[in-house]
Scaffold this active site. Sequence first.
Site, PDB file in Angstrom:
ATOM      1  N   ARG A 106      49.104  37.260  34.424  1.00  0.00           N
ATOM      2  CA  ARG A 106      49.316  38.593  35.013  1.00  0.00           C
ATOM      3  C   ARG A 106      50.742  39.116  34.881  1.00  0.00           C
ATOM      4  O   ARG A 106      50.961  40.319  34.914  1.00  0.00           O
ATOM      5  CB  ARG A 106      48.915  38.596  36.487  1.00  0.00           C
TER       6      ARG A 106
ATOM      7  N   PHE B  16      41.431  46.260  33.706  1.00  0.00           N
ATOM      8  CA  PHE B  16      41.161  44.917  33.157  1.00  0.00           C
ATOM      9  C   PHE B  16      42.036  43.846  33.800  1.00  0.00           C
ATOM     10  O   PHE B  16      42.862  44.117  34.639  1.00  0.00           O
ATOM     11  CB  PHE B  16      41.160  44.879  31.625  1.00  0.00           C
ATOM     12  N   GLU B  17      41.754  42.591  33.398  1.00  0.00           N
ATOM     13  CA  GLU B  17      42.346  41.404  34.042  1.00  0.00           C
ATOM     14  C   GLU B  17      42.110  41.431  35.549  1.00  0.00           C
ATOM     15  O   GLU B  17      42.980  41.101  36.342  1.00  0.00           O
ATOM     16  CB  GLU B  17      43.824  41.252  33.686  1.00  0.00           C
ATOM     17  N   GLY B  18      40.912  41.864  35.948  1.00  0.00           N
ATOM     18  CA  GLY B  18      40.559  41.986  37.368  1.00  0.00           C
ATOM     19  C   GLY B  18      40.824  43.407  37.818  1.00  0.00           C
ATOM     20  O   GLY B  18      41.970  43.885  37.727  1.00  0.00           O
TER      21      GLY B  18
END
Length: 573
Positions: free
Chosen positions: A263, A383-385
């Site tokens: 992240r 994206f990425e959660g």
Amino acid sequence: MSVAKNLMAGRILEEQLFPYPSLRDKDREVLGMMVDAIDQFLGPRHQDFKRWDVKAEQPAEFIQGLRDLGLFGLIIPEEHGGLGLSNAGYARVLSQSSSHDSSVSLTIGAHSSIGMKGILLFGTAEQKARYLPKLASGAMIAAFCLTESGAGSDAASIRTHAVKNADGSWILNGEKIWITNGGIADLYTVFARTSSAAGKITAFLVEAACPGVSHGQHEDKMGIRASSTTTVSFADVRVPADNVLDSEGKGFKVAMAILNNGRTGLGGGAVGGMKALIALATQQALTRRQFEIPIAEFGLVREKISQMTVDCFAAESVVWMVAHYIDSGAQDYSVEAAMSKIFASEALQRSAYEALQIAAGSGFMRDYPYEKITRDCRILTIFEGTNEVLRLYIALSGLKDLGKSFGELKAAVDDIFNNFIKGFGVLTDYAEKRLTQATGVGRDKILTPLPEALREAAGIYERYTLELAKAADYLLRKHGKSIADRQHDLKRVADIGIDLFVGLCVLSRAASLGRASGEQGVQAIGIARVFAQQAKRRMANIVRRITRNEDGEMNRLAGFILDKGRYPWDVVS
Ligand SMILES: Cc1cc2nc3c(=O)[nH]c(=O)nc-3n(C[C@H](O)[C@H](O)[C@H](O)COP(=O)(O)OP(=O)(O)OC[C@H]3O[C@@H](n4cnc5c(N)ncnc54)[C@H](O)[C@@H]3O)c2cc1C
């Protein structure tokens, strides 16, 4: 210990916040050269980026240029042919590339942050020796294959599956969608359902050259259009036994660890985007004249520029604090990483909006860069959660640890929160527990010596850390087993937590910068004071809404509209 989770228990872990960390000397050396090289390579290509955005492509010669710069080996250890940058150094590189073009950062970032990160975190010595040198040189480009048409946020529901052969190899079948680098990758980290006593999902390293692996057309996207996004399909693909990452059944843990660890790359990219926007907005404000003066003279334009600066400083402070946690070997940083992703992505979107607003009509025209940046940065909250799901994760992880203060609740709490999405609605036994008494929550004082000008800001964080702990306690006692379904409340807990953690990172950085004399130090202290006051107003508003809110009405209204399927009022009837 997790700083963010402790905030929910009323504790400020000062030793993990002060003094603000600095970059490793080795990173500085590499970055000195790398940042200039990136500027020289990407700087003259802004017209190309515009063209490639329209055509939705990144030419092979350009990707070769990225290889030649070493941009695929940033975080790979030197013994495997990479540059061996820390997370902090890596985030700084992505910040630089993002200040030129987001699609470039996506190509590099999907490779390092998620595509091959599993090998770094979980690979065997043999897997590392086999793949890392090729990944470092860019001879192999990597991608991360989790999402499917039926499995987005609910990643645990994937249907791609692998069946084990008698010789230990696997046969893989299924289709992944929206895979960044899907069309250019040579190695995929693929998550598939496996029937195993140890668990239901396993991570595999799958080479694109294997028979049965194929990818679809380049998706026609709103933003980051030049970056490759495709489906990736697996039809009876034979995967050797030694291409399992970590062990059978541990795939969900592997996927989450990769995403958490990656992240700061996204956060670094967001900071680079904000820096570029501040430079653009400044230039525009100084050169555009209206009412016979530069628009930079107007209070409402100045307010936008200063707010963009506060947001950028705050995002930078939190992203590099989290990168430092990861680089120092911290194990429990997923909540802080989620907070930094949420804050940095939303700060960038606010900045893109305001910078375009300063350029106004020009900002709306494709000749200017603002509309492309606005389109490009829209993906970061998705994206990425998604930021919604990450907010739930933040709140539930904090509440889980609070619940763990009660030995007798530990087992029940573990069951529920380990898979937080699946666990909604089954929390038991909280209602009777008096968390305040058990945790002995009290106002935690910041003891680190701070410049006098920052004492008031520190007092705000001390006070609202206590308010957050009280809110968590109140919500757990009031809602008991249904707390996990109370998403409005969970969002409130997360938002106070984000303001506190980001604010404390800003405070720490400003305290370090403020000790050095000069205008930048003075302004850094000013930023920390502004952020604290703004955070106080946001947090005070949220705290009030914990006990008095319109959640019920809003839920009923949503039900009404969902039932109708449309907005039913009209001035005609
Ligand atoms: C350009 C692009 C690149 C991508 N790259 C990759 C990649 O390289 N690899 C990969 O595996 N995936 C990739 N993805 C997929 C991405 O990670 C998913 O889009 C993301 O996880 C969200 O899933 P979804 O789009 O299916 O949304 P959904 O999960 O369907 O969510 C829809 C909405 O519902 C909300 N929502 C969902 N669940 C909850 C809940 N429990 N509570 C409250 N709200 C909820 C969400 O926040 C969202 O607003 C990419 C996507 C895009 C668009």
